[in-house]
Motif scaffolding. Structure first.
Motif, short mmCIF file in Angstrom:
data_model
loop_
_atom_site.label_atom_id
_atom_site.label_comp_id
_atom_site.label_asym_id
_atom_site.label_seq_id
_atom_site.Cartn_x
_atom_site.Cartn_y
_atom_site.Cartn_z
N TYR A 1 0.97 -1.40 -0.02
CA TYR A 1 0.11 -0.16 0.09
C TYR A 1 0.78 1.16 -0.02
O TYR A 1 0.82 2.18 -0.81
N LEU A 2 1.81 1.38 0.84
CA LEU A 2 2.67 2.59 0.83
C LEU A 2 3.46 2.52 -0.33
O LEU A 2 3.78 3.93 -0.83
N THR A 3 3.97 1.62 -0.97
CA THR A 3 4.63 1.79 -2.21
C THR A 3 3.89 2.34 -3.27
O THR A 3 4.09 3.15 -4.25
N GLN A 4 2.52 1.92 -3.44
CA GLN A 4 1.46 2.24 -4.43
C GLN A 4 1.28 3.64 -4.31
O GLN A 4 1.37 4.36 -5.27
N ILE A 5 1.19 4.13 -3.06
CA ILE A 5 0.85 5.56 -2.98
C ILE A 5 2.15 6.53 -2.87
O ILE A 5 1.95 7.70 -3.54
N MET A 6 3.00 5.98 -2.76
CA MET A 6 4.40 6.94 -2.76
C MET A 6 5.10 6.74 -4.22
O MET A 6 5.60 7.90 -4.59
N LEU A 7 5.21 5.68 -4.92
CA LEU A 7 6.07 5.33 -6.08
C LEU A 7 5.26 5.07 -7.33
O LEU A 7 5.83 4.93 -8.46
N TRP A 8 3.87 4.72 -7.30
CA TRP A 8 3.02 4.44 -8.39
C TRP A 8 3.85 3.26 -9.18
O TRP A 8 4.31 3.73 -10.32
N PRO A 9 4.08 2.18 -8.72
CA PRO A 9 5.21 1.28 -9.68
C PRO A 9 4.55 0.45 -10.59
O PRO A 9 5.27 -0.14 -11.37
N GLY A 10 3.05 0.60 -11.14
CA GLY A 10 2.75 0.05 -12.14
C GLY A 10 2.34 -1.45 -11.88
O GLY A 10 1.82 -2.12 -12.98
N CYS A 11 2.36 -1.96 -10.75
CA CYS A 11 1.73 -3.19 -10.35
C CYS A 11 1.48 -3.64 -9.00
O CYS A 11 1.62 -2.47 -8.16
N SER A 12 0.61 -4.37 -8.72
CA SER A 12 -0.20 -4.45 -7.76
C SER A 12 0.64 -4.99 -6.23
O SER A 12 0.18 -5.18 -5.30
N ASP A 13 1.92 -5.73 -6.72
CA ASP A 13 2.47 -6.62 -5.64
C ASP A 13 3.93 -6.50 -5.88
O ASP A 13 4.51 -7.03 -6.82
N VAL A 14 4.31 -5.48 -5.39
CA VAL A 14 5.68 -5.37 -5.35
C VAL A 14 6.80 -5.89 -4.39
O VAL A 14 8.07 -6.18 -4.75
N THR A 15 6.07 -6.66 -3.60
CA THR A 15 7.01 -7.51 -2.64
C THR A 15 6.92 -8.92 -3.05
O THR A 15 7.62 -9.90 -2.48
N GLY A 16 6.33 -9.29 -3.90
CA GLY A 16 6.20 -10.75 -4.44
C GLY A 16 7.62 -10.90 -5.43
O GLY A 16 8.17 -9.71 -5.81
N SER A 17 7.72 -12.07 -5.62
CA SER A 17 9.35 -12.27 -6.24
C SER A 17 9.16 -13.21 -7.62
O SER A 17 9.87 -13.47 -8.25
N PHE A 18 7.93 -13.59 -7.76
CA PHE A 18 7.80 -14.62 -8.79
C PHE A 18 7.59 -13.97 -10.14
O PHE A 18 6.36 -13.34 -10.25
N ARG A 19 8.59 -13.64 -10.87
CA ARG A 19 8.44 -12.85 -12.21
C ARG A 19 9.16 -13.62 -13.38
O ARG A 19 10.02 -14.26 -13.19
N LEU A 20 8.64 -12.97 -14.35
CA LEU A 20 9.17 -13.63 -15.77
C LEU A 20 9.74 -12.06 -16.31
O LEU A 20 8.82 -11.22 -16.58
N TYR A 21 11.03 -12.02 -16.80
CA TYR A 21 11.47 -11.00 -17.44
C TYR A 21 12.11 -11.30 -18.69
O TYR A 21 12.76 -12.46 -18.89
N LYS A 22 12.03 -10.50 -19.72
CA LYS A 22 12.65 -10.76 -21.18
C LYS A 22 14.09 -10.59 -20.59
O LYS A 22 14.46 -9.64 -19.85
#
Length: 154
Positions: free
Chosen positions: A64-85
């Motif tokens: 929540y704090l990350t969303q209001i302060m940084l607008w990261p463009g995703c809903s779960d910034v503390t998760g780590s299961f990701r696929l990157y090019k």
């Protein structure tokens, strides 16, 4: 092959429930051409099992704090299961300076900063059966300090 084209981040992955989502991640990336596909526990269809109220509160508050302060463009910034090019992962890793839980947040903040596209897949996270969470007061303070530093510098 997949190793040549994609990079994955799953530092927090310790349960066998994540592999069932890999096909969804790849299909979404191929369909949309997005740069990053990230798992989210905070959209319909996602969730967390095995956490106590305090652990859920910590995670929700951090997001929540990350969303209001940084607008990261995703809903779960503390998760780590990701696929990157692969080239996106290499570029972001070269830009990120954080460690610990802040690293995952900074990866997504930098991705938005550099204009990378992100799609989300709802995932269910099942906590470890053995051992204890590595979340400590030191990690929480480190996350807060990292959030404030990113807020001041991005």
């Amino acid at each position: 092959g997949i190793n040549a084209e994609y990079g994955t981040s799953k530092e927090g992955s310790r349960r066998a429930n994540y592999p069932k989502f890999i096909a969804q991640f790849i299909a979404l990336q191929q369909k949309t051409g997005c740069d990053i596909v990230t798992g989210t526990r905070y959209k319909t269809g996602g969730g967390v099992y095995g956490w106590d109220v305090i652990r859920k509160l910590i995670s929700c508050t951090a997001n929540y704090l990350t969303q209001i302060m940084l607008w990261p463009g995703c809903s779960d910034v503390t998760g780590s299961f990701r696929l990157y090019k692969k080239e996106v992962l290499e570029h972001l890793v070269s830009c990120v300076i954080s460690k610990g839980y802040v690293f995952q947040m900074e990866m997504m903040v930098r991705a938005k900063q550099h204009g990378y596209s992100v799609e989300e897949v709802p995932i269910t996270f099942v906590d470890r059966v053995y051992g204890e969470s590595k979340i400590s007061s030191k990690e929480i303070i480190g996350f807060w300090m990292g959030l404030m530093k990113l807020f001041a510098t991005t």
